[in-house]
Write a protein that holds these residues in place. Structure first.
Motif, PDB file in Angstrom:
ATOM      1  N   PHE A 161      43.137  41.755  35.171  1.00  0.00           N
ATOM      2  CA  PHE A 161      43.812  40.548  34.713  1.00  0.00           C
ATOM      3  C   PHE A 161      43.029  39.285  35.091  1.00  0.00           C
ATOM      4  O   PHE A 161      43.073  38.289  34.370  1.00  0.00           O
ATOM      5  CB  PHE A 161      45.240  40.507  35.245  1.00  0.00           C
ATOM      6  CG  PHE A 161      46.071  41.653  34.757  1.00  0.00           C
ATOM      7  CD1 PHE A 161      46.414  41.755  33.431  1.00  0.00           C
ATOM      8  CD2 PHE A 161      46.471  42.665  35.620  1.00  0.00           C
ATOM      9  CE1 PHE A 161      47.165  42.830  32.961  1.00  0.00           C
ATOM     10  CE2 PHE A 161      47.216  43.738  35.172  1.00  0.00           C
ATOM     11  CZ  PHE A 161      47.561  43.828  33.837  1.00  0.00           C
ATOM     12  N   ALA A 192      50.035  40.379  28.931  1.00  0.00           N
ATOM     13  CA  ALA A 192      49.388  41.631  29.328  1.00  0.00           C
ATOM     14  C   ALA A 192      50.082  42.244  30.545  1.00  0.00           C
ATOM     15  O   ALA A 192      50.282  43.467  30.628  1.00  0.00           O
ATOM     16  CB  ALA A 192      47.911  41.389  29.620  1.00  0.00           C
ATOM     17  N   LEU A 193      50.462  41.395  31.493  1.00  0.00           N
ATOM     18  CA  LEU A 193      51.199  41.877  32.668  1.00  0.00           C
ATOM     19  C   LEU A 193      52.551  42.454  32.262  1.00  0.00           C
ATOM     20  O   LEU A 193      52.995  43.490  32.786  1.00  0.00           O
ATOM     21  CB  LEU A 193      51.399  40.728  33.665  1.00  0.00           C
ATOM     22  CG  LEU A 193      50.151  40.244  34.406  1.00  0.00           C
ATOM     23  CD1 LEU A 193      50.405  38.888  35.053  1.00  0.00           C
ATOM     24  CD2 LEU A 193      49.719  41.250  35.453  1.00  0.00           C
ATOM     25  N   GLY A 249      47.610  41.025  39.865  1.00  0.00           N
ATOM     26  CA  GLY A 249      47.166  40.226  38.727  1.00  0.00           C
ATOM     27  C   GLY A 249      47.966  38.948  38.579  1.00  0.00           C
ATOM     28  O   GLY A 249      47.416  37.879  38.263  1.00  0.00           O
ATOM     29  N   THR A 284      45.898  35.333  38.995  1.00  0.00           N
ATOM     30  CA  THR A 284      45.753  34.455  37.830  1.00  0.00           C
ATOM     31  C   THR A 284      46.603  33.194  37.967  1.00  0.00           C
ATOM     32  O   THR A 284      46.164  32.102  37.588  1.00  0.00           O
ATOM     33  CB  THR A 284      46.131  35.198  36.537  1.00  0.00           C
ATOM     34  OG1 THR A 284      47.473  35.696  36.637  1.00  0.00           O
ATOM     35  CG2 THR A 284      45.192  36.363  36.285  1.00  0.00           C
ATOM     36  N   CYS A 311      47.602  36.331  29.881  1.00  0.00           N
ATOM     37  CA  CYS A 311      47.700  37.254  31.016  1.00  0.00           C
ATOM     38  C   CYS A 311      49.133  37.682  31.273  1.00  0.00           C
ATOM     39  O   CYS A 311      49.400  38.845  31.602  1.00  0.00           O
ATOM     40  CB  CYS A 311      47.125  36.598  32.272  1.00  0.00           C
ATOM     41  SG  CYS A 311      45.339  36.463  32.280  1.00  0.00           S
TER      42      CYS A 311
END
Length: 489
Positions: free
Chosen positions: A442, A471-472, A311, A315, A468
């Motif tokens: 992601f 979230a990661l 991810g 991204t 992101c």
């Protein structure tokens, strides 16, 4: 960042080196090692070389964000699902024969990818390319273990680890070089076409240097478990496709039905595998392996670390080439130090002080969580981040390496010798599924944040990246907490 996964199930201690020589073959071990490791390097390169080419592919083929996710994920879907089956084909049909067949399929699929005229064709050929890797790559470690012994085997495995450690960095840089060079106006196509001459040379040389398969030693008792393969493939596909396409289609009913069907297929897969094991069969993933101390926790950690790895790469590539306007070459060079740090830590952590070993894994996850937030923070205003960005990149590389390499090594160390092949296959499959989940989940989050960029107060690319990164970081934190919870039990 490189993914030093096991090549697939294979024996932990192979038999004596093969000494038989087939007519017309050259069995010098140095050449054998060079051929199999070159193929390993090429297949690993192809995972990371495409990351840098994704924005150019999207521009030239007018591909949607979801289609680009499938270009990356398609390779991993086929590889993850077919990996164990590829290993068993080598046991049953012969490692030399299956290696060459997988190499031929990978090379042909690479040519087809390079000539693809649309995203649908490219996604389909990426699936075939992943299938070729799944057939070819499990044979690499088996061929090393069956043809080297003692100190020679140790040196061969050291070379194998070095290839894994450098493949990601080389892929990022070479991808940037090839796309930026725009050879003969072909844009992104050389990232696939470069495999064709290399593959043809390896096929020609491989036929001469790989030892003939000993038909008396072929393993015929372990079945291929085709029902299990179909159920696993269905579960992975039904989960991935709606996750990738759902936000672009505004989450229609079919996407939710597909996710529900994925859960049903996975439950059926687990039930079938358990029953097959009780009947004395050879399930694709042996349920008993999960009951070994530490293996279940390792599966969770590997899913987490590889989802963060994939991810993060996907991204950030979209942001620095799309949001910051970096060239493919600059993007590749930007990622290279992180991959190199990952590789160095993965090769050296065993030599660190013994007092550190117990905390390496949770500390690695915690460092990765802090570092990905750092990346988001230094890029949140739309700038290039300056020197602090590379400090954060180094932290990501160190953290993910500590979350990955010790987890994999310690999990395999707890498994009985007779279960080592199944455990290796399980963990290798899990690493690929983790990458697949990372790109799908992601990547979808990033693209969803850009969906309304023309609306008032919309997210910029930097805003989407920051979301992101948080979230990661949350995913990495789960990896750290899982280790702490385990210790208190």
């Amino acid at each position: 960042m490189t993914t030093t996964t096991p090549s697939g199930p294979g024996p932990t201690a192979g038999p004596s080196p093969v000494t038989s020589k087939a007519p017309g073959t050259d069995n010098r071990p140095g050449r054998l090692l060079a051929v199999v490791l070159a193929a390993q390097f090429m297949a690993l390169l192809d995972v990371f070389i495409v990351n840098v080419a994704v924005p150019t592919i999207g521009s030239e083929l007018h591909a949607s964000g979801a289609a680009l996710q499938l270009v990356v994920a398609g390779y991993t879907i086929a590889y993850a699902v077919l990996l164990i089956t590829g290993a068993r084909l080598g046991d049953r049909l012969g490692h030399r024969r299956v290696y060459l067949a997988g190499l031929a399929l990978f090379t042909a699929a690479s040519l087809a990818c390079g000539l693809a005229q649309g995203t649908g064709e490219l996604i389909a050929f990426r699936l075939v390319q992943g299938a070729g890797s799944a057939v070819m790559i499990p044979q690499v470690l088996s061929l090393i273990q069956r043809n080297f012994a003692g100190e020679a085997r140790a040196r061969a495995l050291g070379a194998y680890a070095a290839v894994l450690a450098t493949g990601a960095a080389a892929g990022q840089v070479l991808g940037g070089v090839l796309v930026s060079a725009d050879l003969f106006g072909t844009g992104w196509r050389p990232v696939f076409l470069v495999n064709v001459p290399v593959g043809l040379v390896l096929l020609a040389v491989g036929r001469r240097v790989l030892p003939a398969d000993d038909v008396r030693a072929l393993e015929r008792s372990r079945g291929l478990d085709l029902p299990g393969l179909v159920l696993l493939a269905a579960a992975v596909s039904l989960f991935t496709v709606p996750l990738v396409l759902g936000q672009e289609e505004d989450w229609p009913l079919w996407s939710w039905l597909s996710l529900g069907a994925a859960a049903v297929c996975f439950a059926l897969f687990c039930l079938y595998e358990s029953r097959l094991a009780r009947r004395g069969g050879a399930p694709l993933i042996a349920p008993g392996v999960l009951r070994h101390p530490g293996v279940g926790l390792a599966v969770f950690r590997l899913l987490a670390v590889m989802a963060v790895n994939a991810g993060f790469l996907f991204t950030l590539t979209l942001h620095i080439q799309g949001g910051l306007g970096y060239s493919a070459l600059r993007a590749g060079l930007t990622f290279a130090p992180t991959a190199v740090v990952f590789g160095l830590v993965g090769l050296t952590w065993r030599n660190w002080p013994a007092s550190w070993q117990r905390v390496l894994i949770p500390a690695g996850f915690a460092l990765a969580a802090a570092s990905v937030i750092g990346v988001g923070q230094v890029l949140k205003d739309g700038g290039d981040g300056g020197p602090l960005l590379y400090v954060a990149f180094a932290g990501v590389g160190v953290g993910l390496a500590l979350g990955f390499s010790p987890t994999l090594t310690k999990a395999l160390a707890t498994v009985r010798a007779e279960d080592a092949a199944d455990a290796s296959g399980l963990l290798a499959t899990v690493t690929q599924i983790g990458q697949l989940m990372g790109v799908a989940a992601f990547g979808t989050l990033f693209l969803n944040r850009l969906e309304s960029q023309r609306a008032p107060g919309a997210y910029t690319s930097a805003d989407a990246l920051l979301a992101c990164m948080y979230a990661l970081a949350g995913t990495a934190t789960l990896g750290a907490v899982s280790g702490l919870v385990r210790r208190r039990r």
